[in-house]
Motif scaffolding. Structure first.
Motif, PDB file in Angstrom:
ATOM      1  N   ARG A 341       0.821  -1.188  -0.191  1.00  0.00           N
ATOM      2  CA  ARG A 341       0.118  -0.070  -0.089  1.00  0.00           C
ATOM      3  C   ARG A 341       0.863   1.425  -0.100  1.00  0.00           C
ATOM      4  NH1 ARG A 341      -2.890  -0.684   4.601  1.00  0.00           N
ATOM      5  NH2 ARG A 341      -4.083  -2.274   3.665  1.00  0.00           N
ATOM      6  N   GLY A 342       2.112   1.159   0.496  1.00  0.00           N
ATOM      7  CA  GLY A 342       2.807   2.339   0.724  1.00  0.00           C
ATOM      8  C   GLY A 342       3.661   2.644  -0.558  1.00  0.00           C
ATOM      9  N   ILE A 343       3.952   1.509  -1.412  1.00  0.00           N
ATOM     10  CA  ILE A 343       4.577   1.924  -2.616  1.00  0.00           C
ATOM     11  C   ILE A 343       3.535   2.284  -3.738  1.00  0.00           C
ATOM     12  CG2 ILE A 343       6.166   0.593  -4.400  1.00  0.00           C
ATOM     13  CD1 ILE A 343       6.215  -1.682  -2.121  1.00  0.00           C
ATOM     14  N   LEU A 344       2.404   1.883  -3.554  1.00  0.00           N
ATOM     15  CA  LEU A 344       1.539   2.011  -4.921  1.00  0.00           C
ATOM     16  C   LEU A 344       0.924   3.435  -4.906  1.00  0.00           C
ATOM     17  CD1 LEU A 344      -0.343  -1.311  -4.307  1.00  0.00           C
ATOM     18  CD2 LEU A 344       1.204  -0.652  -6.191  1.00  0.00           C
ATOM     19  N   ASP A 345       0.553   3.780  -6.044  1.00  0.00           N
ATOM     20  CA  ASP A 345      -0.057   5.223  -6.321  1.00  0.00           C
ATOM     21  C   ASP A 345      -1.617   5.066  -6.005  1.00  0.00           C
ATOM     22  OD1 ASP A 345       2.336   5.891  -7.323  1.00  0.00           O
ATOM     23  OD2 ASP A 345       1.665   5.230  -9.282  1.00  0.00           O
ATOM     24  N   GLY A 346      -2.052   4.103  -5.482  1.00  0.00           N
ATOM     25  CA  GLY A 346      -3.480   4.035  -4.899  1.00  0.00           C
ATOM     26  C   GLY A 346      -3.988   2.592  -4.642  1.00  0.00           C
ATOM     27  N   HIS A 347      -5.007   2.571  -4.094  1.00  0.00           N
ATOM     28  CA  HIS A 347      -5.597   1.286  -3.653  1.00  0.00           C
ATOM     29  C   HIS A 347      -7.115   1.077  -3.787  1.00  0.00           C
ATOM     30  CE1 HIS A 347      -5.043   3.242   0.168  1.00  0.00           C
ATOM     31  NE2 HIS A 347      -5.922   2.620   0.256  1.00  0.00           N
ATOM     32  N   ILE A 348      -7.631  -0.004  -4.417  1.00  0.00           N
ATOM     33  CA  ILE A 348      -8.914  -0.358  -4.313  1.00  0.00           C
ATOM     34  C   ILE A 348      -9.388  -1.181  -3.400  1.00  0.00           C
ATOM     35  CG2 ILE A 348     -10.773  -1.174  -5.888  1.00  0.00           C
ATOM     36  CD1 ILE A 348     -10.016   1.558  -6.923  1.00  0.00           C
ATOM     37  N   VAL A 349     -10.084  -1.223  -2.520  1.00  0.00           N
ATOM     38  CA  VAL A 349     -10.447  -1.918  -1.447  1.00  0.00           C
ATOM     39  C   VAL A 349     -11.856  -2.869  -1.662  1.00  0.00           C
ATOM     40  CG1 VAL A 349     -11.023  -2.557   1.147  1.00  0.00           C
ATOM     41  CG2 VAL A 349      -9.527  -0.811   0.351  1.00  0.00           C
ATOM     42  N   LEU A 350     -11.703  -4.219  -1.818  1.00  0.00           N
ATOM     43  CA  LEU A 350     -12.973  -4.848  -1.980  1.00  0.00           C
ATOM     44  C   LEU A 350     -13.605  -5.548  -0.771  1.00  0.00           C
ATOM     45  CD1 LEU A 350     -12.058  -6.847  -5.255  1.00  0.00           C
ATOM     46  CD2 LEU A 350     -12.817  -4.568  -5.047  1.00  0.00           C
ATOM     47  N   GLN A 351     -14.960  -5.382  -0.357  1.00  0.00           N
ATOM     48  CA  GLN A 351     -15.459  -5.897   0.919  1.00  0.00           C
ATOM     49  C   GLN A 351     -16.208  -6.936   0.739  1.00  0.00           C
ATOM     50  OE1 GLN A 351     -14.393  -4.435   3.306  1.00  0.00           O
ATOM     51  NE2 GLN A 351     -14.110  -2.340   3.443  1.00  0.00           N
ATOM     52  N   ARG A 352     -15.959  -7.799   1.706  1.00  0.00           N
ATOM     53  CA  ARG A 352     -16.669  -9.224   1.440  1.00  0.00           C
ATOM     54  C   ARG A 352     -18.383  -8.750   1.687  1.00  0.00           C
ATOM     55  NH1 ARG A 352     -14.845 -14.018   1.385  1.00  0.00           N
ATOM     56  NH2 ARG A 352     -12.921 -13.627   2.046  1.00  0.00           N
ATOM     57  N   SER A 353     -18.374  -7.959   2.751  1.00  0.00           N
ATOM     58  CA  SER A 353     -19.943  -7.460   3.009  1.00  0.00           C
ATOM     59  C   SER A 353     -20.501  -7.134   1.662  1.00  0.00           C
ATOM     60  CB  SER A 353     -19.896  -6.388   4.064  1.00  0.00           C
ATOM     61  OG  SER A 353     -19.256  -5.637   3.501  1.00  0.00           O
ATOM     62  N   LEU A 354     -20.040  -6.321   0.962  1.00  0.00           N
ATOM     63  CA  LEU A 354     -20.615  -5.870  -0.309  1.00  0.00           C
ATOM     64  C   LEU A 354     -20.836  -7.147  -1.203  1.00  0.00           C
ATOM     65  CD1 LEU A 354     -18.949  -2.511  -1.203  1.00  0.00           C
ATOM     66  CD2 LEU A 354     -20.579  -2.915   0.324  1.00  0.00           C
ATOM     67  N   ALA A 355     -19.927  -7.990  -1.529  1.00  0.00           N
ATOM     68  CA  ALA A 355     -20.111  -9.071  -2.316  1.00  0.00           C
ATOM     69  C   ALA A 355     -21.112  -9.866  -1.845  1.00  0.00           C
ATOM     70  CB  ALA A 355     -18.845  -9.996  -2.318  1.00  0.00           C
TER      71      ALA A 355
END
Ligand SMILES: Nc1ncnc2c1ncn2[C@@H]1O[C@H](COP(=O)(O)OP(=O)(O)OP(=O)(O)O)[C@@H](O)[C@H]1O
Ligand SMILES: [Mg+2]
Length: 462
Positions: A341-355
């Motif tokens: 997460r620290g190296i990247l220029d962004g993160h997309i978080v997927l949530q199990r509750s939404l699935a």
């Protein structure tokens, strides 16, 4: 492919293609004189005496047995002994066998690799015949271009996935992580992103996938786009060395296309399995673990790999990297998730509750961040998204209150708007891989909100 030569010998079927192409397994007596000899053999590694002064960490070495020529990587060098991890598990190696230094592992990608599926060694595994070799061979352990020579990242592009194009839009040359627990929808989202129109070439590294998923991913995802794509595959049953090499080979292929001026999309599914492979190799060579069983080398290899993506020097193209990260037991703070997460220029978080609610792709719009979003949004879009996020936040924080019947319309104007509009927003963010990519997510959203207010579409969400 290497620079050095090796004594003549039968080639193992797995390595024959690469060796024939390199044309380098000719007799070279003096090479033998520079070799070493196997001293000890253990599960996962062997040691060699007499090589320590010739090799560097990460060099490849070769060994000839009755079944052919086998490769291994130098994972530790001591004054008297060199530790080697063989590429093929179960390699028939014996005490006193001769080991020859081969140098850095190299591949020579060319445009002829498009439409092909290869393994980590750059050999075709799709049964479509030999690969056309490029003119220039590149070490797969290459380093990133110097930062001051690199172009700036400021050109936005549309991925066709509405939840990303609205809330976390991306730029060419960005490095993005998709973080989720197992089975939440990482690979499916990656396959949707692989269809973005903005790219001249797509390179996909499938690391540690189940064999069943590989063909499905390649054929269903790329379909007609296969002609601009190269897939590098190391399935879960392959050796940790091959799994570790897959993203490196894929990155090297992406660099080849980038240097030709192409905008390349590099997909790695998953970086966690790359980290697991490094951990297995390190454990076999006796490197001590420092965090959750991971050795220090994982935390140097990850930035080394990911820094190679991004914009190239002036006059070249870009490598946009989208990688998946499996968060162990849905713990988003495990060491690999944390360090990537620290190296990247962004993160997309997927949530199990939404699935579980059936809201696919299960992207959490509030937890996901694109650090380059401001370069991709227009000023009006930026303002709109900030308002949308506030509404979503208001809607979510009052979820329990509303469930117990504590919501009265007219008491809070903002909450009234959230209750009316957020279900419509959630509905428009839903997308299946079979659907056509969205041409303009903001227009889709505006149309949905307009239709709902005109009473054309009943708001469904929760
Ligand atoms: N956009 C989507 N639309 C409909 N269903 C989806 C979508 N994304 C994921 N799914 C469902 O979720 C399942 C798991 O998705 P996927 O294989 O992408 O998860 P994963 O996170 O890659 O899993 P793993 O951790 O095992 O690699 C799919 O088989 C599919 O049924
Ligand atoms: Mg997956």
């Amino acid at each position: 492919m290497f620079e050095d030569r090796l004594p003549d010998g039968a080639l193992s079927p797995k390595l024959s293609h690469m060796a024939v192409l390199a044309g380098q397994y000719a007799v070279a007596e003096n090479a033998v004189a520079h070799g070493g000899h196997v001293r000890t053999i253990a599960a996962g590694h062997y040691t060699v005496a007499g090589l320590s002064r010739q090799v560097r960490l990460g060099d490849f070495v070769a060994h000839r047995s009755q079944t052919g020529v086998h490769l291994g990587e130098v994972v530790r060098v001591e004054p008297e002994l060199t530790y080697v991890c063989p590429i093929e598990p179960g390699e028939p190696i014996g005490i006193q066998d001769t080991i020859i230094r081969k140098g850095a592992f190299r591949i020579a990608p060319s445009d002829g690799w498009c439409g092909r599926t290869i393994n980590s060694l750059g050999e075709p595994i799709d049964g479509l015949g030999p690969l056309a070799m490029g003119l220039e061979s590149r070490a797969i352990s290459n380093t990133a271009p110097p930062s001051m020579t690199r172009k700036r990242v400021d050109t936005g592009f549309k991925t066709g996935v509405r939840a990303i194009d609205i809330f976390s839009p991306l730029c060419l040359g960005q490095r993005l992580g998709i973080f989720a627990g197992s089975g939440v929808g990482k690979s499916t989202l990656l396959s949707m992103l692989a269809r973005a129109d903005a790219f001249d070439k797509v390179v996909i590294a499938l690391v540690g996938e189940r064999g069943r998923e590989v063909r499905e991913f390649i054929e269903d995802t790329l379909g007609t786009d296969m002609q601009k794509s190269v897939a590098v595959v190391a399935t879960s049953d392959e050796s940790p060395m091959l799994r570790k090499m897959a993203p490196l080979s894929a990155m090297t292929i992406a660099e080849h296309f980038r240097d030709q001026g192409d905008n390349v999309l590099l997909i790695v599914d998953s970086v966690t399995r790359f980290a697991h492979a490094i951990r297995e190799v390190a454990t076999a060579s006796g490197e001590p673990p420092i965090a959750r069983g991971y050795p220090a080398s994982v935390f140097t290899e990850l930035p080394r790999l990911l820094e190679r993506a991004g914009p190239g020097p002036e006059g070249t193209g870009t490598i946009t990297a989208i990688i998946s990260i499996l968060v162990d037991g849905d713990n988003h703070n495990d060491p690999i998730a944390d360090s990537t997460r620290g190296i990247l220029d962004g993160h997309i978080v997927l949530q199990r509750s939404l699935a579980e609610e059936g809201r696919y792709p299960p992207i959490d719009p509030l937890a996901s961040i694109s650090r380059l979003a401001r370069k991709a949004w227009t000023p009006d879009q930026e303002k709109l998204v900030s308002r949308l996020k506030a509404l979503v936040h208001r809607y979510e924080e009052t979820r329990d209150l509303r469930l117990i019947g504590g919501y009265r319309q007219g008491a809070d104007a903002d909450l009234d708007i959230a209750v009316r509009q957020v279900p419509i927003i959630y509905e428009i963010l839903k997308q299946t891989p079979g659907e056509r990519p969205s041409a303009d997510a903001f227009t889709d959203l505006a149309t949905a909100l307009k239709n709902a207010s005109a009473g054309m579409v009943p708001a469904k969400g929760r």
